[in-house]
Design a protein around this motif. Sequence first.
Motif, PDB file in Angstrom:
ATOM      1  N   SER A 123       0.835  -1.201   0.000  1.00 35.85           N
ATOM      2  CA  SER A 123       0.000   0.000   0.000  1.00 35.85           C
ATOM      3  C   SER A 123       0.873   1.256   0.000  1.00 35.85           C
ATOM      4  O   SER A 123       0.422   2.332   0.379  1.00 35.85           O
ATOM      5  CB  SER A 123      -0.941   0.003   1.214  1.00 35.85           C
ATOM      6  N   GLU A 124       2.132   1.105  -0.425  1.00 38.47           N
ATOM      7  CA  GLU A 124       3.053   2.240  -0.417  1.00 38.47           C
ATOM      8  C   GLU A 124       2.558   3.374  -1.308  1.00 38.47           C
ATOM      9  O   GLU A 124       2.745   4.560  -0.989  1.00 38.47           O
ATOM     10  CB  GLU A 124       4.447   1.798  -0.853  1.00 38.47           C
ATOM     11  N   ALA A 125       1.900   3.058  -2.422  1.00 38.43           N
ATOM     12  CA  ALA A 125       1.400   4.088  -3.330  1.00 38.43           C
ATOM     13  C   ALA A 125       0.366   4.984  -2.653  1.00 38.43           C
ATOM     14  O   ALA A 125       0.157   6.130  -3.066  1.00 38.43           O
ATOM     15  CB  ALA A 125       0.796   3.441  -4.574  1.00 38.43           C
ATOM     16  N   ASP A 126      -0.268   4.473  -1.601  1.00 39.81           N
ATOM     17  CA  ASP A 126      -1.247   5.245  -0.829  1.00 39.81           C
ATOM     18  C   ASP A 126      -0.665   5.741   0.485  1.00 39.81           C
ATOM     19  O   ASP A 126      -1.399   6.005   1.441  1.00 39.81           O
ATOM     20  CB  ASP A 126      -2.489   4.387  -0.561  1.00 39.81           C
ATOM     21  N   LYS A 127       0.660   5.860   0.534  1.00 39.19           N
ATOM     22  CA  LYS A 127       1.367   6.335   1.723  1.00 39.19           C
ATOM     23  C   LYS A 127       1.063   5.486   2.954  1.00 39.19           C
ATOM     24  O   LYS A 127       1.077   5.972   4.077  1.00 39.19           O
ATOM     25  CB  LYS A 127       1.045   7.819   1.991  1.00 39.19           C
ATOM     26  N   PHE A 128       0.788   4.216   2.695  1.00 42.75           N
ATOM     27  CA  PHE A 128       0.534   3.247   3.768  1.00 42.75           C
ATOM     28  C   PHE A 128      -0.657   3.639   4.645  1.00 42.75           C
ATOM     29  O   PHE A 128      -0.657   3.362   5.846  1.00 42.75           O
ATOM     30  CB  PHE A 128       1.779   3.044   4.624  1.00 42.75           C
ATOM     31  N   ASN A 129      -1.659   4.255   4.063  1.00 40.23           N
ATOM     32  CA  ASN A 129      -2.820   4.639   4.868  1.00 40.23           C
ATOM     33  C   ASN A 129      -3.896   3.558   4.878  1.00 40.23           C
ATOM     34  O   ASN A 129      -4.993   3.762   5.399  1.00 40.23           O
ATOM     35  CB  ASN A 129      -3.418   5.968   4.381  1.00 40.23           C
ATOM     36  N   ARG A 130      -3.590   2.381   4.306  1.00 42.22           N
ATOM     37  CA  ARG A 130      -4.569   1.296   4.279  1.00 42.22           C
ATOM     38  C   ARG A 130      -3.854  -0.041   4.190  1.00 42.22           C
ATOM     39  O   ARG A 130      -2.665  -0.120   3.870  1.00 42.22           O
ATOM     40  CB  ARG A 130      -5.517   1.451   3.090  1.00 42.22           C
ATOM     41  N   ILE A 131      -4.596  -1.091   4.483  1.00 37.78           N
ATOM     42  CA  ILE A 131      -4.132  -2.466   4.324  1.00 37.78           C
ATOM     43  C   ILE A 131      -4.609  -2.969   2.959  1.00 37.78           C
ATOM     44  O   ILE A 131      -5.790  -2.805   2.616  1.00 37.78           O
ATOM     45  CB  ILE A 131      -4.697  -3.375   5.432  1.00 37.78           C
ATOM     46  N   PRO A 132      -3.739  -3.555   2.142  1.00 36.85           N
ATOM     47  CA  PRO A 132      -4.191  -4.074   0.842  1.00 36.85           C
ATOM     48  C   PRO A 132      -5.320  -5.096   1.003  1.00 36.85           C
ATOM     49  O   PRO A 132      -5.328  -5.880   1.955  1.00 36.85           O
ATOM     50  CB  PRO A 132      -2.943  -4.737   0.264  1.00 36.85           C
ATOM     51  N   LYS A 133      -6.260  -5.046   0.088  1.00 33.02           N
ATOM     52  CA  LYS A 133      -7.353  -6.024   0.094  1.00 33.02           C
ATOM     53  C   LYS A 133      -6.825  -7.387  -0.340  1.00 33.02           C
ATOM     54  O   LYS A 133      -5.775  -7.492  -0.972  1.00 33.02           O
ATOM     55  CB  LYS A 133      -8.472  -5.568  -0.845  1.00 33.02           C
ATOM     56  N   GLY A 134      -7.586  -8.432  -0.005  1.00 29.35           N
ATOM     57  CA  GLY A 134      -7.161  -9.788  -0.313  1.00 29.35           C
ATOM     58  C   GLY A 134      -6.841 -10.002  -1.777  1.00 29.35           C
ATOM     59  O   GLY A 134      -5.870 -10.681  -2.121  1.00 29.35           O
ATOM     60  N   ALA A 135      -7.657  -9.405  -2.651  1.00 27.16           N
ATOM     61  CA  ALA A 135      -7.451  -9.581  -4.090  1.00 27.16           C
ATOM     62  C   ALA A 135      -6.181  -8.913  -4.583  1.00 27.16           C
ATOM     63  O   ALA A 135      -5.682  -9.236  -5.670  1.00 27.16           O
ATOM     64  CB  ALA A 135      -8.657  -9.025  -4.853  1.00 27.16           C
ATOM     65  N   GLU A 136      -5.635  -7.986  -3.789  1.00 26.44           N
ATOM     66  CA  GLU A 136      -4.412  -7.283  -4.171  1.00 26.44           C
ATOM     67  C   GLU A 136      -3.153  -8.026  -3.730  1.00 26.44           C
ATOM     68  O   GLU A 136      -2.039  -7.622  -4.056  1.00 26.44           O
ATOM     69  CB  GLU A 136      -4.389  -5.889  -3.545  1.00 26.44           C
TER      70      GLU A 136
END
Length: 363
Positions: A123-136
């Motif tokens: 989730s680095e592209a989002d500045k680590f503001n979220r946990i990647p979803k399972g499909a990711e």
Amino acid sequence: MSNRAYNFNAGPAALPLEVLEQAQQQFVDFNGAGMSIMEMSHRSKPYEQVNDQAQALMRKLYGIPDDYEVMFLQGGASTQFAMLPMNLLVPDRPAAYVLTGSWAQKAVKEAQLLGETVLAGSSEADKFNRIPKGAEINVPANAAYLHVTSNETIEGTQYMDYPEVPADVPLIADMSSDIMSRPVDISKFGVIYAGAQKNLGPSGVTIVIMRRDLLERCPKQVPTMLRYDTHAKNGSLYNTPPSFSVYMVQLVLQWIEARGGVEAIARINRDKTKLIYDAIDGSGGFYRGFASPESRSQMNITFRMQDEALEKQFIAESEAQGFVGLKGHRSVGGLRASTYNAVPHESCSALAAFMLDFQRRHG
């Protein structure tokens, strides 16, 4: 005690007052032994009993199956970043990691020193503001293991659901900042590890929960103290353990049991954390939560204000009113309230009230 601080430190963190008072009572004379537990031989029956009872309580409260070892090690989670690949990386099988923030980055960096690693998600592209979803999250079928950081202390994000892994790929979780804060299906994991100093006790001891079949991977060329099988075979007593820290973990586990166990702790954590998130969400943008709502941590609440000057004012005024530890990590700035198991509901209620009052005066 009326002079207790509102302790929101990220770690070492708040300990239950009842536990501190019990330790105080036993500090000089442990159970009539005429000495402190810190003075005892770790080979003595009184200490071995503490060690065994702490492991047994962990098994009971966390639902740890019989085919798992519970180990008390030293060196913190940071040593586990290297110890895991040293023991569990196998030839021609890369270590897979999900990159979710500062602590996941450190784990990856250590593993890269020891063998092939791949990023299964980020989730680095989002500045680590979220946990990647399972499909990711894409786990190579030949991965030696998949490593996740259950809760990112600095960014304030947490897995709500853990990734699925191929049948022969162990799931490994760094749970340093959310261990025993909520029920977990241990059988989904090959390894869980956690420094104790956020939810289970003082600094000095690290808990490792490992499925026994993984002990067979430990290479004989790994130094003795850095092999899991060394500690498993010796009941975490191969060398002198952090005895006082283990004793404190035992007391904290007894405190969790007395409060109704991990499920009851999880309900309490949700209720008290909601007070602070509600203050953020109801502020009309005066406070801005950093983590995406679906990834918000129940352990570390991260938020910002309109400028750093106002954040500094917030810190100064909060400290004057007895609040401790609300400054964000130096690497990201902002504000952070760590609401681990031992942080009382009253502290969270007091913080929410202070936030509303600060907004009224400065908004």
